[in-house]
Scaffold this motif. Structure first.
Motif, mmCIF file in Angstrom:
data_model
loop_
_atom_site.group_PDB
_atom_site.id
_atom_site.type_symbol
_atom_site.label_atom_id
_atom_site.label_comp_id
_atom_site.label_asym_id
_atom_site.label_seq_id
_atom_site.Cartn_x
_atom_site.Cartn_y
_atom_site.Cartn_z
ATOM 1 N N HIS A 1 -7.815 10.569 0.883
ATOM 2 C CA HIS A 1 -6.576 10.490 0.099
ATOM 3 C C HIS A 1 -6.388 11.740 -0.755
ATOM 4 C CE1 HIS A 1 -6.703 5.851 0.575
ATOM 5 N NE2 HIS A 1 -6.048 6.422 1.560
ATOM 6 N N GLU A 2 -7.470 12.239 -1.343
ATOM 7 C CA GLU A 2 -7.330 13.473 -2.120
ATOM 8 C C GLU A 2 -6.857 14.606 -1.203
ATOM 9 O OE1 GLU A 2 -7.160 14.480 -5.282
ATOM 10 O OE2 GLU A 2 -7.158 12.328 -5.654
ATOM 11 N N ARG B 1 -3.242 14.407 -0.492
ATOM 12 C CA ARG B 1 -2.390 14.796 -1.618
ATOM 13 C C ARG B 1 -2.192 16.300 -1.683
ATOM 14 N NH1 ARG B 1 -1.201 11.970 -5.886
ATOM 15 N NH2 ARG B 1 -2.136 13.390 -7.389
ATOM 16 N N TYR C 1 -13.927 -0.531 9.255
ATOM 17 C CA TYR C 1 -12.559 -0.034 9.446
ATOM 18 C C TYR C 1 -12.562 1.391 9.979
ATOM 19 C CZ TYR C 1 -8.217 2.233 7.924
ATOM 20 O OH TYR C 1 -7.078 2.977 7.873
ATOM 21 N N VAL D 1 -6.759 10.449 8.150
ATOM 22 C CA VAL D 1 -6.329 9.058 8.319
ATOM 23 C C VAL D 1 -6.471 8.361 6.965
ATOM 24 C CG1 VAL D 1 -6.829 6.871 9.481
ATOM 25 C CG2 VAL D 1 -7.131 9.041 10.708
ATOM 26 N N PRO D 2 -5.406 7.726 6.462
ATOM 27 C CA PRO D 2 -5.536 7.012 5.192
ATOM 28 C C PRO D 2 -6.310 5.720 5.377
ATOM 29 C CG PRO D 2 -3.382 6.614 6.120
ATOM 30 C CD PRO D 2 -4.062 7.590 7.052
ATOM 31 N N GLY D 3 -6.625 5.083 4.275
ATOM 32 C CA GLY D 3 -7.313 3.792 4.314
ATOM 33 C C GLY D 3 -6.961 3.033 3.060
ATOM 34 N N PRO D 4 -7.648 1.912 2.820
ATOM 35 C CA PRO D 4 -7.359 1.160 1.598
ATOM 36 C C PRO D 4 -7.687 2.020 0.372
ATOM 37 C CG PRO D 4 -8.794 -0.084 3.096
ATOM 38 C CD PRO D 4 -8.718 1.302 3.618
ATOM 39 N N VAL D 5 -6.828 2.025 -0.643
ATOM 40 C CA VAL D 5 -7.112 2.816 -1.839
ATOM 41 C C VAL D 5 -8.262 2.206 -2.629
ATOM 42 C CG1 VAL D 5 -4.761 3.707 -2.011
ATOM 43 C CG2 VAL D 5 -5.365 1.627 -3.256
ATOM 44 N N THR D 6 -8.640 1.002 -2.266
ATOM 45 C CA THR D 6 -9.764 0.334 -2.918
ATOM 46 C C THR D 6 -11.103 0.733 -2.291
ATOM 47 O OG1 THR D 6 -9.238 -1.460 -1.399
ATOM 48 C CG2 THR D 6 -8.475 -1.701 -3.655
#
Lengths: 392, 392
Positions: free
Chosen positions: B284-285, B288, B143, B271-276
């Motif tokens: 993601h951090e 935030r 991804y 760029v975000p991605g799946p939180v999993t």
């Protein structure tokens, strides 16, 4: 049947006769009270269009008979009707008036509900006191359903009520996650509480009615018209401390709920996903706006809603009062204690505090009975308070 | 060999003798100039530890001979050395002094490079003028590599230089994406420009050296020591208009680059991605935190860097001057024009302006030669400016 005063019956009659959200009727209730508002509604003094709409539902007769019939019908269905005059009415819904007044005339009116139909054992205000909305796409991906389930499980496991809309996809995953944790979940429907929509969620709705709450602004038998979903969304946004969107396409009802939550001063949150997924386009656009907070799981959600939840809570009674007197850090540590045993290191990490701080807080919490020690670990007490006297 | 004055040779000698980033040496150069700074370095007036380090590399002899040997070696390798006295030195690197002065004594010094080794046809400052860093995890997922490739392709296709670190994973995907678009890419290495590290990227580095730039603060032959990656990252952050992190684990060098970019007033993006996915925990951090902007593809990146890129550009010369005189909206429309033909509706949508606005801007741009019309569509002119006279 219990004794019902005229004001309550006026609210119920208006709830049966007029589609929710009306600005004209909402303002009339605020200025003149429900009985006079109902009188003006019927006489056409308020608004001729509204009068026409009412006439279509009440060709003749006493409007109070509509209320009495509704109350009798609710009783037959094992449901109940709650009005702003009842103790279990959620005080947060009143905030809808403020944002509705700020809206343009051409936008849909979004005044608070006049009454709510309920099925389920919990007093509504208590169930919503510490609640988070988890909403999203119907056409959710496996990823989205997985994340929504985990999120709802974690929140419910820590004593938070999970509110959603009972739809396919993310909504269903959120309700199911909360149920798996043995927690409380509330489905806010866009049709009567006796209707299973979608039909394949019938058994899910029965489980929710047994341990949580099914609620609706529409009387039993009401169809889930398209526009009702959008007007229903304001209740989800207003009734909760914050709204989390898990997956949403570009123009999605869940994003509208998120925007409403933000307007209402609730905490708007969204879970990111792959940028290659159409089901995350809406959440990513929302996250690019300044107010929406990125969350990747329940610990982030608790971080956002934890303290504010207490602030927004209605005047606390009984066991709630004790909790509100905890200092913020101790409350934060309490939020990190779940039904399963955990060591102080794990609780400190989850709460985001140092180990000594967690140890100090845990000894206070243990002494006050909020937390029990078993086998060297900490957990919430096993004995769950009865629905009527729910502690958290 | 070209005539090289003593100040240039002093910079080169210091670049060979001292590990990059030194605060003591950086301040001495600012206060006393490179020749006197070099004299003090060798005499031990500056710092005895630094003097010892230099002695380990230059047991005896004239420090200028070190510079001359470096220049001769560069020529043999088909490389060149650039110092702050040369026209192609990127002015943005000077910003490193400001943030370095603000750092705590116990933190690693992050002063600007004293010289850079280069391989490739582009004048450095021009290549970096409109540039974005695209960096991320070595252990990237499919991804992440897909997203980095698309992002770099889109940016390079619109005339932006893609800067990265030449590592496995996201870095390689970014370089490759830019190369696929026939664009310019710059690899900032943590070892000599004659070293292929990682070895399996050897052919990638050769392609970059042919059409873009390989650059390093370390002389040829230098090994990629672990700490060099972190000190190298400040160059990636400082040399570009903004940094995009595509995938990053919790404690990642890419996140450090992002933080540095933010400190420097560059635009930090992720760029975000799946939180999993563990490979999106760091991004993601970062998202935030308040400053980091969420981007899902090159249009978002251009939206962020588009106008600011022009502001940060060094004093424009020749064809660049014209572009800088465009009003912001016209420049925004120009950013949305690519090498492939597109209709005005598509350009308006991409630029985020109305169709009439896009049409007005396109007629200005066509008249000024920035854009050509073919078969009813708009595109950048086919004829690409030569490296030396690069227009955009």
């Amino acid at each position: 049947m219990t004794s019902v005063d005229d004001a309550r019956r006026a609210y119920i009659a208006m709830g049966c006769l007029v589609e929710p959200g009306s600005r004209v009727l909402g303002e009339a209730v605020i200025r003149h009270g429900p009985i006079e508002a109902l009188r003006r509604l019927l006489s056409g003094t308020l608004d001729s269009a509204l009068q026409g709409a009412v006439a279509a539902r009440l060709p003749a007769g006493d409007p109070f008979s509509v209320a009495d019939a509704a109350l009798a019908r609710a009783e037959r269905l094992g449901a109940r009707i709650v009005t702003p005059l009842d103790e279990e009415w959620p005080a947060r819904l009143a905030d809808l008036t403020r944002i509705s007044r700020g809206r343009e005339r051409h936008e849909r009116d979004t005044y608070p509900p006049l009454c709510l139909w309920l099925r389920g054992p919990w007093p509504l205000a208590e169930a919503l006191d510490r609640s988070v909305a988890v909403v999203g796409a119907r056409a959710a991906t496996g990823y989205g359903e997985h994340v929504a389930t985990e999120l709802a499980y974690g929140l419910a496991d820590r004593g938070w009520t999970v509110v959603s809309g009972g739809a396919y996809g993310i909504d269903s995953a959120a309700h199911r996650g909360a149920l798996s944790a043995g927690g409380v979940t509330v489905a806010v429907l866009a049709c009567g509480v006796d209707r299973a929509y979608p039909a394949s969620n019938a058994s899910l709705f029965e489980r929710i009615a047994e341990t949580g709450l099914l609620i609706s602004e529409w009387p039993p038998g009401a169809e889930p018209h398209r526009h009702r979903f959008l007007i229903r969304n304001r209740v989800i946004a207003a009734a909760t401390v914050g709204t989390v969107v898990v997956e949403a396409a570009a123009r999605s009802g869940a994003i509208q709920t998120l925007r409403r939550a933000s307007e209402l001063g609730r905490i708007p949150m969204a879970v990111p996903g792959p940028v290659t997924s159409a089901m995350s386009v809406g959440t990513h656009e929302a996250l690019r706006s300044e107010e929406v907070r990125l969350v990747t799981g329940w610990p982030h959600v608790l971080e956002e809603v934890g303290r504010i939840g207490t602030d927004l809570a209605p005047v606390p009674r009984g066991p709630e009062r004790l909790r509100d007197r905890l200092d913020p850090v101790t409350a934060q540590v309490l939020d990190a204690v779940g039904r399963r045993l955990a060591g102080p290191e794990q609780i400190a990490a989850s709460a985001g505090v140092s180990l000594p701080t967690a140890m100090r807080a845990l000894s206070v919490l243990t002494a006050a009975g909020f937390v029990v020690i078993r086998d060297g670990g900490y957990a919430l007490p096993r004995q769950r308070p009865s629905p009527a006297g729910r502690g958290r």
